[in-house]
Motif scaffolding. Structure first.
Motif, PDB file in Angstrom:
ATOM      1  N   SER A 195       0.732  -1.324  -0.136  1.00 50.18           N
ATOM      2  CA  SER A 195      -0.021  -0.154   0.009  1.00 50.18           C
ATOM      3  C   SER A 195       0.982   1.106  -0.017  1.00 50.18           C
ATOM      4  CB  SER A 195      -0.663   0.032   1.402  1.00 50.18           C
ATOM      5  OG  SER A 195      -0.209  -0.182   2.561  1.00 50.18           O
ATOM      6  N   THR A 236       0.359 -12.091   0.409  1.00 44.87           N
ATOM      7  CA  THR A 236       0.290 -12.097   1.864  1.00 44.87           C
ATOM      8  C   THR A 236      -0.735 -13.029   2.541  1.00 44.87           C
ATOM      9  OG1 THR A 236       1.201  -9.892   1.964  1.00 44.87           O
ATOM     10  CG2 THR A 236       0.578 -10.666   3.857  1.00 44.87           C
ATOM     11  N   ILE A 282      -2.139 -13.800  -4.591  1.00 48.82           N
ATOM     12  CA  ILE A 282      -2.273 -13.005  -3.333  1.00 48.82           C
ATOM     13  C   ILE A 282      -0.782 -13.258  -2.789  1.00 48.82           C
ATOM     14  CG2 ILE A 282      -3.168 -12.858  -0.868  1.00 48.82           C
ATOM     15  CD1 ILE A 282      -5.832 -14.022  -2.122  1.00 48.82           C
ATOM     16  N   GLU A 320      -3.006  -4.853  -1.580  1.00 48.32           N
ATOM     17  CA  GLU A 320      -3.425  -5.919  -2.614  1.00 48.32           C
ATOM     18  C   GLU A 320      -4.776  -6.131  -2.425  1.00 48.32           C
ATOM     19  OE1 GLU A 320      -1.288  -9.696  -2.784  1.00 48.32           O
ATOM     20  OE2 GLU A 320      -1.488  -9.816  -0.378  1.00 48.32           O
ATOM     21  N   VAL A 321      -5.462  -6.009  -1.312  1.00 50.36           N
ATOM     22  CA  VAL A 321      -6.777  -6.342  -0.619  1.00 50.36           C
ATOM     23  C   VAL A 321      -7.689  -5.474  -1.678  1.00 50.36           C
ATOM     24  CG1 VAL A 321      -8.500  -6.411   1.063  1.00 50.36           C
ATOM     25  CG2 VAL A 321      -6.425  -7.330   1.318  1.00 50.36           C
ATOM     26  N   ASN A 341      -4.040 -11.710   3.830  1.00 49.04           N
ATOM     27  CA  ASN A 341      -5.056 -11.104   3.011  1.00 49.04           C
ATOM     28  C   ASN A 341      -5.777 -12.025   2.236  1.00 49.04           C
ATOM     29  OD1 ASN A 341      -3.813  -8.699   3.627  1.00 49.04           O
ATOM     30  ND2 ASN A 341      -2.562  -8.491   1.899  1.00 49.04           N
ATOM     31  N   ALA A 364      -9.603 -11.619   3.761  1.00 49.49           N
ATOM     32  CA  ALA A 364     -10.238 -10.293   3.345  1.00 49.49           C
ATOM     33  C   ALA A 364     -10.820 -10.589   1.944  1.00 49.49           C
ATOM     34  CB  ALA A 364      -9.578  -9.246   3.652  1.00 49.49           C
ATOM     35  N   ALA A 365      -9.794 -11.186   1.167  1.00 49.86           N
ATOM     36  CA  ALA A 365     -10.315 -11.345  -0.434  1.00 49.86           C
ATOM     37  C   ALA A 365     -11.305 -12.354  -0.505  1.00 49.86           C
ATOM     38  CB  ALA A 365      -8.934 -12.069  -1.086  1.00 49.86           C
TER      39      ALA A 365
END
Length: 161
Positions: free
Chosen positions: A8, A70, A68, A43-44, A73, A76-77
């Motif tokens: 991010s 990490t 993905i 990435e999310v 994450n 959440a994805a």
């Protein structure tokens, strides 16, 4: 298919390097430009936007995939993906040396069952296929004789390699 920006901020890319101090230097150098490795929200957020956009293209594209980077994450994805109600989805683990990545795949087409996609680890845990040959079918009970019999059956069934 997508390999999203994993970070991010530029600061986050530096902090990831510092968190792995005990490891030896990597054998390959990252070659991605800042615009390829960093996006607002990480990435999310990137994958979430891709999931939203997949709704617009669900009649034109059969399978959507994203990497993905990490493990934290993945949850959440998957939650975001569940909110758009795909017909099928799957998460598969990739391992290359010390590097772990995960693949997220989804489809809105009920004909593509992605739950059957297995990672290497899942395949290793799967039970092997066992084919028992009755002695009455074979005059000689050796590996070569069994292979000859299987090839004969496959040829009769018109199975191509």
């Amino acid at each position: 298919m997508c390999n999203p920006p994993f970070f991010s901020s530029e600061h986050e890319t530096d902090s990831m390097k510092k968190s792995k101090r005990r490891r030896s230097e990597p054998s390959s150098a990252p070659t991605g430009a800042l615009s390829e490795t960093v996006t607002e929200g990480g990435e999310v957020a990137f994958i979430s936007q891709m999931i939203d956009e997949s709704l617009l293209l669900k009649d034109k594209i059969r399978i959507f995939t994203s990497m993905i980077g990490t493990k934290a994450n993945i949850k959440a994805a998957k939650e975001k993906l569940k909110s758009v109600n795909p017909s099928h989805m799957s998460v598969v683990e990739f391992c290359q040396g010390r590097t772990m990545r995960w693949g997220l795949a989804w489809t809105y087409d009920a004909n593509y069952n992605l739950e059957n996609v297995l990672s290497k680890k899942q395949m290793a845990d799967a039970k092997p296929l066992v084919l028992m040959f009755p002695r009455s079918l074979m005059t000689v009970y050796t590996v070569q004789a069994a292979w000859t019999m299987v090839n004969k059956w496959l040829h009769q069934l018109k199975v191509r390699d």
